[in-house]
Structures are given as C-alpha cells and as structure tokens.
Scaffold this active site. Structure first.
Site: not given
Ligand code: TEU
Ligand code: CA
Length: 558
Positions: A98, A199, A256, A328-329
């Site tokens: 990542d 990310d 992403e 994971h989000d």
């Molecule tokens: O996620 C970016 C992102 O846009 C997400 O945070 C999204 O807005 C959110 O999860 C919706 O609920 C990435 C990673 O995947 C995330 O785990 C991190 O928290 C974030 O970046 C910051 O690095």
C-alpha cells in the site's frame, strides 16, 4: 491492446492486523501472512495487496506512516518481510504494498522538524498557512469530520490535513519532497515488490488559493472533497510519479480514485495511463450520503446493475478496472448489495459470481471468500476506527439518538470489514490465542475457513470453483479479454451479461429476486453449464428458469 503479465490474475487484499496472529498479542502479523500463503494459493490467488505494514502510530490503522523504510514491529521485522517476498515468489505469487503518499503521520520526522520551524526547509514538505482573524485559512471539513486545518500551538500557523489531524498532507509542489518519495518507492521496487495499491491519490493536487466553499452541513464547513473536485492538473503529478518510479520497473499499480470522469479514463488506465488499473467504486458510491453516513442510502438493485454495466461498458475499450465488492473501508458486500432474503449462502455465491466474472481484475477482500458479514457491535467504545467515531459524532450532531447513530455505524462502519479473519470454530475464530484487537464476529462458529474447507457446498468451496473457472485453460482468454455485453438489462431483478471473444461466449445469469423467474434465451439448452450455486438447473430449448438467488454460468455451445 498490449498484453500485460497481470491481466489474467486474481488479486486478494489482506488487512494484516486482522489476518492471522502467530505470537498471541491479538494482532495479525507477517508470519501469519506467510503461514497462510498455501491457503491463498489453493484459493487461486496470484497477487496479494497488503494494507500498510510500515512503522506507524496507528491512528488510522497504518495509513499514517511515521517511517516509510521500516516494518512496524507489531507486524514483525524486515527479515520477515523478505521471507514473505521469497515465499510468495516460490509460489508464483506477487506482493503489492500500500502506498500512502498524500499524507504521512504527524510522528514522521519530517513533520516533527516542520512543527519546530514551519517556515523552514521541512515546513515546505507540508501546507502551513496563516489563519485569518483567528479562523483557519478556509472552511474545509476533513474526511473524518471537523476542520481540515489544525493550529500549530504558539504560532499563527495551521497545517492542512484532509484526513485525521495526525495525517498532515504532503506538499506535492516541493521537488525535494517528491524526490524523497520517488527514492522510497524505488527502494521497495528494488526489493522485489510487484507494485502498489495507491492510497487516496486523487487528493494530492491542491488548489493553492485554498478558497472556502458554501457550507454543506450543520457545522458550517464544506467537505474538502469540493476542493479536490474543483482543481485541475492532478495528471501532471501522476505522470511524473509514474515516469520516475513504476514505469522503470514495469510495476503493477492500482489506484484508489473516486471521481473518475469519462474523458479522463484513458489518461488514468489507458494503454499509457498513469496506472495499470483502478478500483471501480461506482456501486459503493451509490450509498454515500450527502452529509455523511447518517444520510447514506440503501442500494437499490436497479441502480447497482446500472452503474456496474455503465462502468464495464465505458472502460472496456480503454483498459482494465479492478472490481471489488468490499475492502477495508467498506461494509461487507453481502449486507450492502443483497436484499435481506438473499443474505444467505446462495445469495453470497451469486454476488461473488457476478463480480468475479466481470471484465477487469477481480480483487477479493479477506473473508469475502467465506462469506463474512457485518459485525454487530453494541457500544461506540468498541469501535476502533477513527472514521467511525467521527461519523457517529456527526450523526449525533444531526439529531440522531445514540441508538440510531449506532445503527448507522452497523450499516456503514469500516470496522465491519476489519474484524478478525475467521479460521476455525475455536475461540476467537482461531485468529489469535490472545485477546483480539477488535471483536471477532460471533458468527465464526458456523462461518470459518476450516468448516468451509470440509464442506463442498460452502461459500469457500464455491469461490474456489469460481476462480478456477475464470482461470481455466478453456475460458481464461474470454474472461480476461472478452467484451462485456449486457443482457436482460431492463428485466427486473436479473443481473445478466455475456462475455464474448472471437467464437467464444460465456453467459452469466443471476436472479436477485425473491421469486423464480423464467427467461427466454436463444439456444440456452445447448450451452454447457459451467457453474451454478443451485445444482438443479431448469433449462429447456430456449428457456431457463432461475430460482431466487440462483446464478448460472453457461459456456460456449460445443
Ligand atoms: O481511503 C481514502 C478514502 O477516500 C476513504 O477514507 C473514504 O473516504 C472513507 O473510507 C469512506 O468511509 C484511504 C484508505 O483506504 C483509508 O483506509 C484511509 O483511512 C485513508 O485513505 C487515509 O489514508
Ligand atoms: Ca501478532
């Protein structure tokens, strides 16, 4: 289209903290990943994306990196990582790291030095701006709630953080910083990682005027996302990044990106795009609320089908998307995309089938292959995720009761996907011999790898067949390069498409409805059934009847 090594691969995301713990501290580790490589190989996985394992204070679970060159000791050592690379290689598997470079941790030495002297060399690694009349430089709300500007005590300065205040944004206008990042990326590529999941990369371009926007919530702030959408020029930064790093190593990259515009698709994932591929979030975006999780929307089947068909059609002449149902989000796909009556084994297999056989690179998220579901958690204290706490507060501020705000978290929380992997039916699902860092879903007794491996009708056994079919000698080409052709696109409850290449054709038919449905389809009876989740398939001549939650995959007529 030039063929690339990764086109026909199947990828799997590991969330290391929750995968497998080998030393009883309740936290998954690299040795745990190594010990499960054979399991993943058997499943049919080629590429493994590891969520961050770098040194971190874990305010945002490793997405806040304090040293890009170190493995966090919770996960093990650099030696463990090298072993992982070697063991993966032995099995013809690829490790993808990542890459979190929109921001770092406030504990990173760059930021520590910057704090001491915001006007100095390291201050320019970040965005320090003076406030106006005791207010922050602009009214941006960070993604996790609250102002995106944090005051530096004892000065007039604020720094920008689009995520948590412990995640200061890096200044991509500073060539020195870029050089540091490129050197670091190349260092990992030299080591032998196959590439990166990148990310939040769309956020790196800032509008340096930092102008405010009309408030869009009761807090008087405007989402920092509005700035991202209003600014142009991210492509130049991305091209420079690629030229100086990935391209030199033929690395695989998956980005992403949330707000893809059609005319930019080619620049992002075309033949010479900034990235190899990027995730298709069109289905996920359907439920995003205007203000936050508290006004998120349940997903309607017709919209789900429409947006997925749209991105499939839009991208197929351009490049490859990466298809996911969860990560994971996101909450678990079974709870999000399936109606209540379908949140069972048949529905789970059906959802997996339509996703894995789409055109593009399938990414499975850990636990998806055993049908893991959202986890009931009774108290906000038991949620770990920083984003969940922010959204819970926003729901309360918007007038929700505590009970309703908790329900909002049950539906949307990122912790739904982060509960420990369920390996067997022993205590803690066999994830750890200690106390797990996050609650284990109580359904582990029925829903776990060991039980499912021993049951040929389980979700796991089905996923194995599904992946094997996608990679089978006969059908691999059509699943990889075949065009996507929608069928029955106006038929209620039916998700159906054809994959076509030269004289090969595969048809995927799924009934998301509650009732059985008969469809008329030319010569359907002549096609061999390659896979189905409910064995007694009713086909005759030009007619097929699908039971509720039945999916069938039918091959080329012999
Ligand atoms: O996620 C970016 C992102 O846009 C997400 O945070 C999204 O807005 C959110 O999860 C919706 O609920 C990435 C990673 O995947 C995330 O785990 C991190 O928290 C974030 O970046 C910051 O690095
Ligand atoms: Ca451990």
């Amino acid at each position: 289209m030039t063929k690339k090594w990764w086109h026909d691969k199947v990828a799997y995301q590991i969330y290391p903290k929750s995968f497998f713990d080998t030393n009883g501290d309740g936290i998954g580790d690299l040795k745990g990943v190594i010990s499960k490589l054979d399991y993943l190989k058997e499943l049919g996985v080629d590429i493994i994306w590891l969520s961050p394992i770098y040194q971190s204070p874990f305010v945002d679970q490793g997405y806040d990196i304090s040293d890009y060159y170190r493995i966090d000791e919770t996960f093990g050592t650099m030696e463990d990582f090298d072993t992982l690379l070697a063991e993966a290689k032995k099995r013809n598997m690829y490790i993808v790291m990542d890459l979190v470079i929109n921001h770092c941790s406030d504990q990173h030495q760059w930021f520590q030095k910057a704090l001491k002297d915001p006007e100095g060399e390291y201050g320019d690694y970040f965005y320090f701006r003076k406030g106006t009349n005791g207010n922050p430089p602009s009214n941006y709300r960070s993604y996790f709630g609250g102002s995106a500007w944090e005051k530096v005590p004892g000065t007039d300065y604020y720094y920008l953080h689009m995520f948590a205040k412990e995640q200061p944004d890096l200044n991509w206008n500073n060539p020195k910083l870029l050089n540091e990042l490129y050197t670091m990326i190349n260092w990992w590529l030299e080591k032998g990682v196959a590439g990166f999941r990148i990310d939040a990369i769309i956020n790196i371009k800032k509008d340096l005027s930092f102008q405010s926007f009309p408030p869009d919530g009761p807090d008087g702030l405007a989402s920092v996302w509005r700035m991202v959408e209003s600014v142009n020029g991210v492509g130049d930064l991305l091209e420079d990044l690629k030229k100086n790093t990935f391209e030199k190593y033929q690395a695989f990259t998956v980005a992403e990106v949330f707000n893809m515009k059609k005319d930019e698709l080619i620049e992002f994932v075309g033949e010479n795009g900034h990235f190899s591929t990027m995730f298709d979030f069109s289905a996920h975006s359907l439920s995003f609320g205007e203000h936050g999780w508290y006004d998120s929307n349940p997903i309607q089947f017709e919209d789900f089908r429409k947006v997925l068909f749209h991105s499939q059609l839009e991208c197929q002449d351009v490049g490859f998307l990466a298809n996911i149902i969860e990560n994971h989000d996101e909450p678990r796909g079974v709870n999000r995309y399936l109606p209540d009556y379908a949140q069972n084994q048949d529905g789970t297999k059906m959802l997996g089938t339509i996703s894995v056989l789409l055109r593009g690179l399938p990414f499975l998220y850990q636990g998806q292959e055993i049908g893991m579901q959202n986890c009931p958690i009774d108290s906000i204290e038991d949620y770990n995720d920083i984003n969940t706490h922010g959204e819970y507060q926003m729901a309360l501020d918007a007038g929700f009761t505590e009970e309703d705000a908790l329900q909002v978290c049950y539906i949307n929380s990122r912790d739904n996907a982060r509960t420990p992997m369920q390996w067997d039916d022993t205590v803690n699902g066999g994830f750890t011999s200690g106390k797990p860092w996050l609650k284990v879903n109580p359904n582990y007794k029925e829903l776990n790898v060991k039980t499912e491996l021993g049951d040929e009708n389980s979700v796991l056994s089905y996923y194995k067949k599904l992946i094997a079919l996608r990679k089978s000698e006969n059908y691999k080409e059509v699943f990889t390069y075949g065009t996507f052709v929608p069928i029955f696109e106006n038929e209620p409850d039916i998700f159906a498409y054809e994959r076509r290449l030269d004289n090969q054709s595969v048809i995927v038919l799924a009934n998301f409805g509650k009732e059985a449905k008969t469809l008329v389809l030319d010569q359907i009876a002549d096609r061999p059934v390659l896979l189905t989740n409910q064995p007694d398939v009713q086909i005759a001549d030009n007619q097929i009847t699908l039971k509720s939650c039945q999916v069938i995959v039918a091959g080329t007529t012999e």
